[in-house]
Design a protein around this motif. Structure first.
Motif, PDB file in Angstrom:
ATOM      1  N   PHE A  90     -16.537   1.704 -11.968  1.00  0.00           N
ATOM      2  CA  PHE A  90     -16.070   1.056 -10.743  1.00  0.00           C
ATOM      3  C   PHE A  90     -16.077  -0.466 -10.880  1.00  0.00           C
ATOM      4  CE2 PHE A  90     -17.180   5.186  -8.797  1.00  0.00           C
ATOM      5  CZ  PHE A  90     -15.929   5.465  -8.289  1.00  0.00           C
ATOM      6  N   ALA A  91     -17.008  -1.013 -11.644  1.00  0.00           N
ATOM      7  CA  ALA A  91     -17.010  -2.461 -11.883  1.00  0.00           C
ATOM      8  C   ALA A  91     -15.804  -2.869 -12.715  1.00  0.00           C
ATOM      9  CB  ALA A  91     -18.298  -2.880 -12.587  1.00  0.00           C
ATOM     10  N   LEU A  92     -15.337  -2.003 -13.592  1.00  0.00           N
ATOM     11  CA  LEU A  92     -14.169  -2.289 -14.416  1.00  0.00           C
ATOM     12  C   LEU A  92     -12.871  -2.157 -13.627  1.00  0.00           C
ATOM     13  CD1 LEU A  92     -13.157  -2.820 -17.337  1.00  0.00           C
ATOM     14  CD2 LEU A  92     -13.009  -0.349 -17.584  1.00  0.00           C
ATOM     15  N   LEU A  93     -12.802  -1.187 -12.740  1.00  0.00           N
ATOM     16  CA  LEU A  93     -11.573  -0.951 -11.986  1.00  0.00           C
ATOM     17  C   LEU A  93     -11.470  -1.796 -10.720  1.00  0.00           C
ATOM     18  CD1 LEU A  93     -11.277   2.917 -12.309  1.00  0.00           C
ATOM     19  CD2 LEU A  93     -10.035   1.169 -13.566  1.00  0.00           C
ATOM     20  N   GLY A  94     -12.559  -2.413 -10.289  1.00  0.00           N
ATOM     21  CA  GLY A  94     -12.531  -3.253  -9.093  1.00  0.00           C
ATOM     22  C   GLY A  94     -11.584  -4.432  -9.182  1.00  0.00           C
ATOM     23  N   PRO A  95     -11.595  -5.220 -10.280  1.00  0.00           N
ATOM     24  CA  PRO A  95     -10.637  -6.327 -10.369  1.00  0.00           C
ATOM     25  C   PRO A  95      -9.190  -5.863 -10.422  1.00  0.00           C
ATOM     26  CG  PRO A  95     -12.436  -6.666 -11.907  1.00  0.00           C
ATOM     27  CD  PRO A  95     -12.600  -5.292 -11.333  1.00  0.00           C
ATOM     28  N   VAL A  96      -8.931  -4.690 -10.988  1.00  0.00           N
ATOM     29  CA  VAL A  96      -7.562  -4.161 -11.008  1.00  0.00           C
ATOM     30  C   VAL A  96      -7.125  -3.828  -9.582  1.00  0.00           C
ATOM     31  CG1 VAL A  96      -6.077  -2.330 -11.900  1.00  0.00           C
ATOM     32  CG2 VAL A  96      -7.897  -3.263 -13.338  1.00  0.00           C
ATOM     33  N   ALA A  97      -8.008  -3.228  -8.818  1.00  0.00           N
ATOM     34  CA  ALA A  97      -7.691  -2.903  -7.424  1.00  0.00           C
ATOM     35  C   ALA A  97      -7.466  -4.176  -6.608  1.00  0.00           C
ATOM     36  CB  ALA A  97      -8.816  -2.080  -6.813  1.00  0.00           C
ATOM     37  N   MET A  98      -8.269  -5.200  -6.881  1.00  0.00           N
ATOM     38  CA  MET A  98      -8.099  -6.457  -6.164  1.00  0.00           C
ATOM     39  C   MET A  98      -6.780  -7.125  -6.537  1.00  0.00           C
ATOM     40  SD  MET A  98     -10.826  -9.577  -5.575  1.00  0.00           S
ATOM     41  CE  MET A  98     -11.737  -9.049  -6.947  1.00  0.00           C
ATOM     42  N   ALA A  99      -6.393  -7.039  -7.803  1.00  0.00           N
ATOM     43  CA  ALA A  99      -5.115  -7.621  -8.233  1.00  0.00           C
ATOM     44  C   ALA A  99      -3.941  -6.904  -7.580  1.00  0.00           C
ATOM     45  CB  ALA A  99      -5.005  -7.554  -9.754  1.00  0.00           C
ATOM     46  N   VAL A 100      -4.017  -5.596  -7.472  1.00  0.00           N
ATOM     47  CA  VAL A 100      -2.958  -4.843  -6.805  1.00  0.00           C
ATOM     48  C   VAL A 100      -2.893  -5.221  -5.328  1.00  0.00           C
ATOM     49  CG1 VAL A 100      -2.254  -2.531  -6.062  1.00  0.00           C
ATOM     50  CG2 VAL A 100      -2.965  -2.920  -8.418  1.00  0.00           C
ATOM     51  N   ALA A 101      -4.047  -5.320  -4.688  1.00  0.00           N
ATOM     52  CA  ALA A 101      -4.084  -5.645  -3.261  1.00  0.00           C
ATOM     53  C   ALA A 101      -3.565  -7.054  -2.990  1.00  0.00           C
ATOM     54  CB  ALA A 101      -5.501  -5.499  -2.724  1.00  0.00           C
ATOM     55  N   LEU A 102      -3.777  -7.980  -3.914  1.00  0.00           N
ATOM     56  CA  LEU A 102      -3.275  -9.341  -3.727  1.00  0.00           C
ATOM     57  C   LEU A 102      -1.794  -9.473  -4.072  1.00  0.00           C
ATOM     58  CD1 LEU A 102      -6.217 -11.474  -5.139  1.00  0.00           C
ATOM     59  CD2 LEU A 102      -5.405 -11.406  -2.782  1.00  0.00           C
ATOM     60  N   THR A 103      -1.295  -8.639  -4.955  1.00  0.00           N
ATOM     61  CA  THR A 103       0.090  -8.743  -5.400  1.00  0.00           C
ATOM     62  C   THR A 103       1.068  -8.140  -4.402  1.00  0.00           C
ATOM     63  OG1 THR A 103      -0.677  -8.642  -7.678  1.00  0.00           O
ATOM     64  CG2 THR A 103       1.643  -8.212  -7.310  1.00  0.00           C
ATOM     65  N   VAL A 104       0.716  -7.035  -3.781  1.00  0.00           N
ATOM     66  CA  VAL A 104       1.638  -6.315  -2.905  1.00  0.00           C
ATOM     67  C   VAL A 104       2.150  -7.175  -1.744  1.00  0.00           C
ATOM     68  CG1 VAL A 104       1.817  -4.369  -1.294  1.00  0.00           C
ATOM     69  CG2 VAL A 104       0.847  -4.036  -3.563  1.00  0.00           C
ATOM     70  N   PRO A 105       1.329  -7.936  -1.017  1.00  0.00           N
ATOM     71  CA  PRO A 105       1.888  -8.724   0.092  1.00  0.00           C
ATOM     72  C   PRO A 105       2.894  -9.788  -0.359  1.00  0.00           C
ATOM     73  CG  PRO A 105      -0.472  -8.563   0.332  1.00  0.00           C
ATOM     74  CD  PRO A 105      -0.136  -7.991  -1.001  1.00  0.00           C
ATOM     75  N   PHE A 106       2.772 -10.272  -1.578  1.00  0.00           N
ATOM     76  CA  PHE A 106       3.726 -11.262  -2.072  1.00  0.00           C
ATOM     77  C   PHE A 106       5.052 -10.630  -2.466  1.00  0.00           C
ATOM     78  CE2 PHE A 106      -0.314 -13.496  -2.963  1.00  0.00           C
ATOM     79  CZ  PHE A 106      -0.093 -14.574  -2.114  1.00  0.00           C
ATOM     80  N   CYS A 107       5.049  -9.340  -2.749  1.00  0.00           N
ATOM     81  CA  CYS A 107       6.272  -8.653  -3.168  1.00  0.00           C
ATOM     82  C   CYS A 107       7.022  -8.010  -2.005  1.00  0.00           C
ATOM     83  CB  CYS A 107       5.933  -7.592  -4.217  1.00  0.00           C
ATOM     84  SG  CYS A 107       5.247  -8.266  -5.720  1.00  0.00           S
ATOM     85  N   VAL A 108       6.414  -7.935  -0.849  1.00  0.00           N
ATOM     86  CA  VAL A 108       7.024  -7.314   0.317  1.00  0.00           C
ATOM     87  C   VAL A 108       7.594  -8.410   1.207  1.00  0.00           C
ATOM     88  CG1 VAL A 108       6.576  -5.923   2.371  1.00  0.00           C
ATOM     89  CG2 VAL A 108       5.468  -5.357   0.223  1.00  0.00           C
ATOM     90  N   ASP A 109       8.817  -8.204   1.661  1.00  0.00           N
ATOM     91  CA  ASP A 109       9.463  -9.169   2.539  1.00  0.00           C
ATOM     92  C   ASP A 109       9.108  -8.842   3.987  1.00  0.00           C
ATOM     93  OD1 ASP A 109      11.047 -11.276   3.389  1.00  0.00           O
ATOM     94  OD2 ASP A 109      12.847 -10.022   3.475  1.00  0.00           O
ATOM     95  N   LEU A 110       8.200  -9.615   4.562  1.00  0.00           N
ATOM     96  CA  LEU A 110       7.810  -9.397   5.940  1.00  0.00           C
ATOM     97  C   LEU A 110       8.836 -10.035   6.872  1.00  0.00           C
ATOM     98  CD1 LEU A 110       4.006 -10.110   5.742  1.00  0.00           C
ATOM     99  CD2 LEU A 110       5.099  -7.915   6.040  1.00  0.00           C
ATOM    100  N   PRO A 111       9.210  -9.357   7.941  1.00  0.00           N
ATOM    101  CA  PRO A 111      10.153  -9.964   8.886  1.00  0.00           C
ATOM    102  C   PRO A 111       9.482 -11.133   9.618  1.00  0.00           C
ATOM    103  CG  PRO A 111       9.397  -7.857   9.711  1.00  0.00           C
ATOM    104  CD  PRO A 111       8.845  -8.003   8.334  1.00  0.00           C
ATOM    105  N   GLY A 112      10.243 -12.177   9.824  1.00  0.00           N
ATOM    106  CA  GLY A 112       9.737 -13.351  10.533  1.00  0.00           C
ATOM    107  C   GLY A 112       9.027 -14.330   9.642  1.00  0.00           C
ATOM    108  N   THR A 113       9.075 -14.120   8.330  1.00  0.00           N
ATOM    109  CA  THR A 113       8.424 -15.076   7.428  1.00  0.00           C
ATOM    110  C   THR A 113       9.452 -15.807   6.605  1.00  0.00           C
ATOM    111  OG1 THR A 113       8.142 -13.372   5.719  1.00  0.00           O
ATOM    112  CG2 THR A 113       6.303 -13.762   7.228  1.00  0.00           C
TER     113      THR A 113
END
Length: 113
Positions: A90-113
């Motif tokens: 879990f210590a090894l996979l935690g940074p990967v999960a954090m990277a995925v969680a930080l990357t997704v909002p930048f790749c999604v086009d939110l309306p009104g932004t």
């Protein structure tokens, strides 16, 4: 000469440091993923706005959870990672999960932004 040794190998994956790192990384990941859904209703009530503007953030959260599960499930069951101690895994996979969680909002086009 065949000598039998009674030395048990030390598994550093079960150390308290691995557990602390796992808790840190997964706690930050949970804060990144679920934080907007917890805080935005509070701000919505405070600002007197309709909570309907939160729906795009709900979609982003669902994407973060879905893509994170799609990326982390094969990694969790990979032969090299599966042999690790649970806290080290879990210590090894935690940074990967954090990277995925930080990357997704930048790749999604939110309306009104």
């Amino acid at each position: 000469m065949n000598v039998k040794r009674n030395v048990v190998p030390r598994d550093i994956g079960d150390s308290p440091l691995c557990l602390a790192l796992a808790l840190l990384f997964w706690g930050l990941t949970a804060l990144i993923v679920w934080g907007p859904l917890v805080l935005l209703p509070v701000f919505s009530v405070a600002w007197g706005q309709s909570p309907r503007w939160m729906l795009p953030w709900l979609e982003v959260t669902l994407l973060q959870v879905g893509i994170g599960a799609a990326v982390l499930t094969p990694l969790y069951f990979a032969p090299g990672v599966e042999r690790l101690a649970p806290s080290a895994r879990f210590a090894l996979l935690g940074p990967v999960a954090m990277a995925v969680a930080l990357t997704v909002p930048f790749c999604v086009d939110l309306p009104g932004t």
